[in-house]
Write a protein that holds these residues in place. Structure first.
Motif, PDB file in Angstrom:
ATOM      1  N   HIS A 174       0.856  -1.185   0.000  1.00 44.74           N
ATOM      2  CA  HIS A 174       0.000   0.000   0.000  1.00 44.74           C
ATOM      3  C   HIS A 174       0.890   1.233   0.000  1.00 44.74           C
ATOM      4  CE1 HIS A 174      -2.949   2.981   0.968  1.00 44.74           C
ATOM      5  NE2 HIS A 174      -2.333   3.276   2.097  1.00 44.74           N
ATOM      6  N   ALA A 175       0.788   2.035  -1.038  1.00 40.84           N
ATOM      7  CA  ALA A 175       1.570   3.262  -1.146  1.00 40.84           C
ATOM      8  C   ALA A 175       0.710   4.321  -1.814  1.00 40.84           C
ATOM      9  CB  ALA A 175       2.838   3.025  -1.962  1.00 40.84           C
ATOM     10  N   PHE A 176       0.944   5.567  -1.436  1.00 42.93           N
ATOM     11  CA  PHE A 176       0.184   6.664  -2.032  1.00 42.93           C
ATOM     12  C   PHE A 176       1.090   7.882  -2.160  1.00 42.93           C
ATOM     13  CE2 PHE A 176      -0.270   6.689   2.480  1.00 42.93           C
ATOM     14  CZ  PHE A 176      -0.284   8.015   2.867  1.00 42.93           C
ATOM     15  N   ASN A 177       0.601   8.903  -2.852  1.00 42.67           N
ATOM     16  CA  ASN A 177       1.398  10.104  -3.150  1.00 42.67           C
ATOM     17  C   ASN A 177       2.731   9.728  -3.796  1.00 42.67           C
ATOM     18  OD1 ASN A 177      -0.613  11.733  -2.129  1.00 42.67           O
ATOM     19  ND2 ASN A 177       0.339  11.985  -0.133  1.00 42.67           N
ATOM     20  N   CYS A 178       2.680   8.821  -4.756  1.00 39.61           N
ATOM     21  CA  CYS A 178       3.891   8.381  -5.464  1.00 39.61           C
ATOM     22  C   CYS A 178       4.369   9.485  -6.399  1.00 39.61           C
ATOM     23  CB  CYS A 178       3.604   7.120  -6.274  1.00 39.61           C
ATOM     24  SG  CYS A 178       3.175   5.684  -5.271  1.00 39.61           S
ATOM     25  N   GLN A 179       5.661   9.824  -6.295  1.00 30.66           N
ATOM     26  CA  GLN A 179       6.251  10.864  -7.137  1.00 30.66           C
ATOM     27  C   GLN A 179       7.580  10.355  -7.677  1.00 30.66           C
ATOM     28  OE1 GLN A 179       6.482  13.899  -4.095  1.00 30.66           O
ATOM     29  NE2 GLN A 179       4.669  14.920  -4.893  1.00 30.66           N
ATOM     30  N   GLU A 180       7.674  10.342  -8.995  1.00 28.57           N
ATOM     31  CA  GLU A 180       8.919   9.924  -9.628  1.00 28.57           C
ATOM     32  C   GLU A 180       9.876  11.111  -9.671  1.00 28.57           C
ATOM     33  OE1 GLU A 180      10.357   7.960 -13.829  1.00 28.57           O
ATOM     34  OE2 GLU A 180       8.228   7.839 -13.307  1.00 28.57           O
ATOM     35  N   PHE A 181      11.172  10.841  -9.479  1.00 28.11           N
ATOM     36  CA  PHE A 181      12.192  11.885  -9.592  1.00 28.11           C
ATOM     37  C   PHE A 181      13.511  11.235 -10.003  1.00 28.11           C
ATOM     38  CE2 PHE A 181      12.515  10.337  -5.283  1.00 28.11           C
ATOM     39  CZ  PHE A 181      13.854  10.440  -4.916  1.00 28.11           C
ATOM     40  N   LYS A 182      14.477  12.057 -10.347  1.00 30.64           N
ATOM     41  CA  LYS A 182      15.799  11.558 -10.752  1.00 30.64           C
ATOM     42  C   LYS A 182      16.810  11.869  -9.659  1.00 30.64           C
ATOM     43  CE  LYS A 182      15.445  10.563 -15.368  1.00 30.64           C
ATOM     44  NZ  LYS A 182      15.038   9.204 -15.565  1.00 30.64           N
ATOM     45  N   LEU A 183      17.704  10.928  -9.413  1.00 32.51           N
ATOM     46  CA  LEU A 183      18.794  11.116  -8.466  1.00 32.51           C
ATOM     47  C   LEU A 183      20.050  10.556  -9.122  1.00 32.51           C
ATOM     48  CD1 LEU A 183      19.671  11.981  -5.573  1.00 32.51           C
ATOM     49  CD2 LEU A 183      19.273   9.617  -4.897  1.00 32.51           C
ATOM     50  N   GLU A 184      21.008  11.439  -9.409  1.00 27.85           N
ATOM     51  CA  GLU A 184      22.247  11.033 -10.071  1.00 27.85           C
ATOM     52  C   GLU A 184      21.965  10.214 -11.329  1.00 27.85           C
ATOM     53  OE1 GLU A 184      24.430   9.079  -6.985  1.00 27.85           O
ATOM     54  OE2 GLU A 184      24.668  10.922  -5.827  1.00 27.85           O
ATOM     55  N   GLY A 185      20.959  10.657 -12.091  1.00 26.42           N
ATOM     56  CA  GLY A 185      20.619  10.015 -13.359  1.00 26.42           C
ATOM     57  C   GLY A 185      19.758   8.768 -13.247  1.00 26.42           C
ATOM     58  N   ARG A 186      19.445   8.342 -12.020  1.00 26.24           N
ATOM     59  CA  ARG A 186      18.626   7.133 -11.831  1.00 26.24           C
ATOM     60  C   ARG A 186      17.168   7.518 -11.564  1.00 26.24           C
ATOM     61  NH1 ARG A 186      21.359   3.820  -7.180  1.00 26.24           N
ATOM     62  NH2 ARG A 186      20.714   5.738  -6.194  1.00 26.24           N
ATOM     63  N   ALA A 187      16.259   6.725 -12.100  1.00 29.44           N
ATOM     64  CA  ALA A 187      14.831   6.933 -11.831  1.00 29.44           C
ATOM     65  C   ALA A 187      14.535   6.458 -10.411  1.00 29.44           C
ATOM     66  CB  ALA A 187      13.981   6.167 -12.838  1.00 29.44           C
ATOM     67  N   MET A 188      13.957   7.337  -9.630  1.00 35.68           N
ATOM     68  CA  MET A 188      13.619   7.035  -8.236  1.00 35.68           C
ATOM     69  C   MET A 188      12.128   7.282  -8.042  1.00 35.68           C
ATOM     70  SD  MET A 188      16.601   6.338  -6.762  1.00 35.68           S
ATOM     71  CE  MET A 188      16.345   6.564  -5.006  1.00 35.68           C
ATOM     72  N   ILE A 189      11.595   6.756  -6.947  1.00 34.53           N
ATOM     73  CA  ILE A 189      10.207   7.034  -6.600  1.00 34.53           C
ATOM     74  C   ILE A 189      10.120   7.304  -5.101  1.00 34.53           C
ATOM     75  CG2 ILE A 189       9.533   4.600  -6.342  1.00 34.53           C
ATOM     76  CD1 ILE A 189       6.853   5.605  -7.839  1.00 34.53           C
ATOM     77  N   ARG A 190       9.388   8.349  -4.767  1.00 41.43           N
ATOM     78  CA  ARG A 190       9.138   8.727  -3.370  1.00 41.43           C
ATOM     79  C   ARG A 190       7.648   8.469  -3.129  1.00 41.43           C
ATOM     80  NH1 ARG A 190      10.762  13.828  -3.724  1.00 41.43           N
ATOM     81  NH2 ARG A 190      12.860  13.299  -3.036  1.00 41.43           N
ATOM     82  N   PHE A 191       7.333   7.867  -1.987  1.00 41.45           N
ATOM     83  CA  PHE A 191       5.937   7.514  -1.712  1.00 41.45           C
ATOM     84  C   PHE A 191       5.708   7.474  -0.209  1.00 41.45           C
ATOM     85  CE2 PHE A 191       8.603   3.863  -2.442  1.00 41.45           C
ATOM     86  CZ  PHE A 191       8.323   2.993  -1.406  1.00 41.45           C
ATOM     87  N   GLU A 192       4.441   7.468   0.149  1.00 40.35           N
ATOM     88  CA  GLU A 192       4.072   7.366   1.552  1.00 40.35           C
ATOM     89  C   GLU A 192       3.400   6.028   1.806  1.00 40.35           C
ATOM     90  OE1 GLU A 192       2.535  11.107   3.444  1.00 40.35           O
ATOM     91  OE2 GLU A 192       2.504  11.753   1.350  1.00 40.35           O
ATOM     92  N   ILE A 193       3.559   5.547   3.035  1.00 34.26           N
ATOM     93  CA  ILE A 193       3.019   4.245   3.441  1.00 34.26           C
ATOM     94  C   ILE A 193       2.255   4.439   4.748  1.00 34.26           C
ATOM     95  CG2 ILE A 193       3.604   1.859   4.090  1.00 34.26           C
ATOM     96  CD1 ILE A 193       6.437   2.452   2.836  1.00 34.26           C
ATOM     97  N   HIS A 194       1.100   3.816   4.850  1.00 33.20           N
ATOM     98  CA  HIS A 194       0.410   3.671   6.141  1.00 33.20           C
ATOM     99  C   HIS A 194       0.710   2.236   6.591  1.00 33.20           C
ATOM    100  CE1 HIS A 194      -2.744   6.865   4.884  1.00 33.20           C
ATOM    101  NE2 HIS A 194      -1.814   7.413   5.623  1.00 33.20           N
ATOM    102  N   PRO A 195       1.705   2.026   7.466  1.00 33.47           N
ATOM    103  CA  PRO A 195       2.120   0.659   7.787  1.00 33.47           C
ATOM    104  C   PRO A 195       1.167  -0.106   8.708  1.00 33.47           C
ATOM    105  CG  PRO A 195       3.446   2.238   8.997  1.00 33.47           C
ATOM    106  CD  PRO A 195       2.565   3.030   8.076  1.00 33.47           C
ATOM    107  N   VAL A 196       0.288   0.605   9.405  1.00 33.99           N
ATOM    108  CA  VAL A 196      -0.592  -0.053  10.371  1.00 33.99           C
ATOM    109  C   VAL A 196      -1.996  -0.189   9.785  1.00 33.99           C
ATOM    110  CG1 VAL A 196      -1.507   0.013  12.721  1.00 33.99           C
ATOM    111  CG2 VAL A 196       0.762   0.947  12.248  1.00 33.99           C
TER     112      VAL A 196
END
Length: 150
Positions: free
Chosen positions: A40-62
């Motif tokens: 379960h992940a939400f607010n997924c945002q793709e971005f680049k870091l040193e030329g690599r495709a990255m993804i930042r997201f939020e998790i509700h772990p409980v």
């Protein structure tokens, strides 16, 4: 002749952790009907870091708690078409991350999707458990303790 090591048995649900994503405890359903694992992940945002495709997201772990939120980042492996149990096709981001269950830690592919309406925040699919565990569908928490977390 050497005897093959017997795989550990896990229940249909277990508590696991995702160390690289800063998730210490997460209740997961072991789903041998699902090929890949899903988180379960939400607010997924793709971005680049040193030329690599990255993804930042939020998790509700409980489970059933939308107040506790973990912000995570991972390298984006690809986007993949996944068919849900309801038969709907969805394109999901895929990451590689470590999962820890009991004394074992290994790397799995994890698709990111909104599972707000689902009972479990994570499904551990058959690729993740293949050649590593046997699943006893009549038992829970065979490799983890299930005391409630805050």
């Amino acid at each position: 002749m050497r005897k093959a090591k017997q795989p550990l048995t896990i229940g249909w649900r277990e508590i696991l952790s995702l160390p690289a994503l800063n998730v210490a405890r997460l209740k997961a359903k072991i789903d041998t009907g699902a090929r890949t694992s899903a988180l379960h992940a939400f607010n997924c945002q793709e971005f680049k870091l040193e030329g690599r495709a990255m993804i930042r997201f939020e998790i509700h772990p409980v489970q059933r708690n939308n107040k506790k939120t973990v912000l995570a980042e991972a390298q984006l492996l690809e986007y993949r078409q996944v068919r849900s149990s309801g038969g709907h096709a969805q394109t999901r981001p895929v990451i590689l991350t470590d999962v820890r269950l009991g004394e074992q830690q290994w790397q799995i592919e994890l698709t990111l999707t909104n599972r707000d309406v689902m009972g479990f925040r994570m499904l551990l699919g058959r690729q993740a458990v293949r050649d590593r565990f046997l699943v006893n569908p009549g038992k829970s928490y065979l490799q983890s303790d299930n005391h409630e977390h805050s």
